[in-house]
Design an enzyme around this catalytic site. Structure first.
Site, PDB file in Angstrom:
ATOM      1  N   HIS A 326      -3.919  -7.167  -0.376  1.00 12.04           N
ATOM      2  CA  HIS A 326      -4.363  -6.293   0.557  1.00 12.04           C
ATOM      3  C   HIS A 326      -3.921  -4.648   0.292  1.00 12.04           C
ATOM      4  O   HIS A 326      -4.404  -3.496   0.626  1.00 12.04           O
ATOM      5  CB  HIS A 326      -3.920  -6.296   2.124  1.00 12.04           C
ATOM      6  CG  HIS A 326      -4.514  -7.458   2.818  1.00 12.04           C
ATOM      7  ND1 HIS A 326      -4.579  -8.595   2.676  1.00 12.04           N
ATOM      8  CD2 HIS A 326      -5.468  -7.197   3.614  1.00 12.04           C
ATOM      9  CE1 HIS A 326      -5.406  -9.366   3.421  1.00 12.04           C
ATOM     10  NE2 HIS A 326      -6.021  -8.384   4.011  1.00 12.04           N
ATOM     11  N   GLY A 327      -2.819  -4.543  -0.488  1.00  9.86           N
ATOM     12  CA  GLY A 327      -2.348  -3.247  -1.015  1.00  9.86           C
ATOM     13  C   GLY A 327      -1.150  -3.358  -2.144  1.00  9.86           C
ATOM     14  O   GLY A 327      -0.304  -4.157  -2.035  1.00  9.86           O
TER      15      GLY A 327
END
Length: 483
Positions: A326-327
């Site tokens: 996600h990041g």
């Protein structure tokens, strides 16, 4: 190009008409899909088209080489490994290079050594996490013998680049989507109408719910050191609704738009905020990503076949990797760890599969007191995790939690009343349609939700359309574009 933009409003009908009336032969239709998809993607930044073309080309050629070396397992391993290296190399370079470089630089800086030169000013290409996972799955599935490689280049390039789901999913598998580009498609009026319903619902969730929540959320997370605890809690709650309206809204628009072209994409959300446990929540949230990690990480690690300890280990790994997907930041890794800590106790208690295949308040209009309590607790846990997800750093998240627990007060401004009304409307409609595929789904036979009330349905469509128009003053990018 954004779904909620004037450009897309003009782009879609033109592509729709040309697709069905000017490019009827299958090969021409697929070539047109490729051209339209590259225009759609290149509208953001045409220079990054080279990356998606590279990922697509290596996967297509890799599939043919895997077929050529059938029976020669060592050669196939080299081909598969090379393709995986290319896809992960593209993803790793643009998404994770600066994360590792900045952390390495910080470690050496603590010893008085300057390594600031190792970081690069790389722009994260939109949708790179989605299309690289799609090409990775194709290569691995061909290598495993689960699917046959295609020799139809036009169909394959259309499968990877199909514009509705190109930049934020669902993450499609070749077994589902590729055959739809290999077979002639016919216009289905019922399919197209339901697609328009779903796209309308997605636009409402994005432009009316998510974007209104975002105004207050941005204020709270930008001023977390000064606003009161009530504001902090409300900011976390509204962020949970913002990201749901934003991401599931994108998915609804993508699936609905694809149906206009005779293409069925896989479901990606199943009303996750009506979940009765964290395990059920993860079966209903970002379904295509959860399934991807299950099939290509969890099961290859051994899944649940080698005892409790290995199962717990594999579960934790999947959540950590999912967080990192996600990041490229420690906040996302901590968010993954937080969800693992919530999930593992259910796994150890043998209740992680409870509620699988069932819908809350089955056969009833309202949930029981127990179901309502379970949904509330689950939602609260999700909200707490979202603070890690949204915070700019681990210290910022720690301060946010501390102030939320100790600074018992509120400050102005508070969320606008209309934001709460929009959220309530979304929840009511989705609750009424929780047995369907999306918030405006019409059940077969005209039963379920608002399906049995055509006049009420049409009134709702008009209200949603008016709200979308009234709230269309500012084009906000979709949150998951950054992933």
């Amino acid at each position: 190009m954004l779904f909620n933009s004037i450009e897309f409003l003009l782009f879609l009908p033109v592509v729709f008409l040309l697709y069905w009336f000017a490019f009827k032969p299958l090969r021409l239709q697929n070539l047109f899909v490729i051209a339209a998809s590259y225009i759609f993607y290149g509208w953001w930044n045409w220079r990054f088209l080279g990356l998606i073309i590279l990922a697509t080309t290596t996967s297509f050629i890799g599939g043919l080489l895997l077929e050529h070396f059938r029976g020669r397992r060592r050669a196939q391993r080299w081909v598969c490994g090379a393709n995986v290296a290319v896809s992960l190399g593209i993803l790793g370079t643009y998404k994770y290079y600066n994360f590792f470089a900045s952390n390495l630089s910080a470690i050496f800086a603590s010893m008085g050594i300057d390594l600031g030169w190792v970081t690069l000013d790389l722009v994260l290409p939109v949708g790179i996490s989605f299309y690289t996972f799609q090409t990775l799955a194709y290569t691995i599935d061909v290598y495993r013998g689960k699917i046959e490689p295609t020799r139809d280049a036009a169909a394959f390039y259309a499968f990877v680049a199909f514009f509705p789901q190109l930049v934020a999913g669902p993450i499609e598998r070749a077994a589902n989507l590729l055959p739809q580009f290999l077979a002639p498609r016919r216009f289905d009026y019922g399919q197209a109408v339901d697609g328009m319903r779903q796209a309308l619902w997605g636009l409402f969730k994005k432009m009316v719910v998510a974007d209104n929540c975002g105004v207050f959320v941005d204020h709270v997370f930008s001023n977390y050191q000064t606003v009161g605890s009530l504001n902090l809690f409300m900011g976390a709650v509204l962020f949970s609704f913002q990201i749901y309206g934003d991401f599931s809204g994108y998915t609804d628009i993508a699936i609905g738009t694809a149906r206009l072209f005779g293409i069925e994409l896989r479901r990606n959300f199943a009303f996750p905020y009506f979940s009765r446990s964290i395990a059920e929540f993860w079966r209903r949230w970002h379904i295509s990503l959860t399934a991807w990690f299950r099939d290509y990480v969890y099961i290859p690690l051994g899944g649940s076949r080698h005892g409790t300890a290995v199962t717990v280990r594999n579960t934790i790994i999947v959540f950590l990797v999912s967080g990192f997907w996600h990041g490229a930041d420690w906040t996302f890794i901590c968010w993954g760890a937080f969800n693992a800590l919530l999930f593992v106790p259910l796994l150890l208690a043998g209740t992680s599969r409870r509620y699988k295949g069932t819908t809350v308040a089955e056969g009833r209009s309202l949930p029981s007191a127990k179901e309502l309590a379970l949904m509330s607790v689950t939602f609260l846990l999700v909200v707490l995790g979202r603070i890690l997800y949204r915070a700019e750093s681990i210290p910022a998240a720690a301060t946010f939690f501390r102030r939320m627990a100790t600074e018992i007060s509120y400050t102005y401004p508070l969320p606008e009343m209309r934001t709460g009304l929009y959220i309530a409307l979304m929840l009511i409609v989705e609750w009424r349609h929780r047995h369907g595929q999306h918030g405006l789904a019409v059940a077969s036979g005209g039963r379920g939700g608002l399906s049995g009330h055509p006049a009420l349905r049409r009134t709702l469509y008009i209200i949603l359309t008016m709200l979308i128009i009234l709230e269309s003053g500012q084009q906000e990018a979709f949150i998951y574009f950054q992933f």
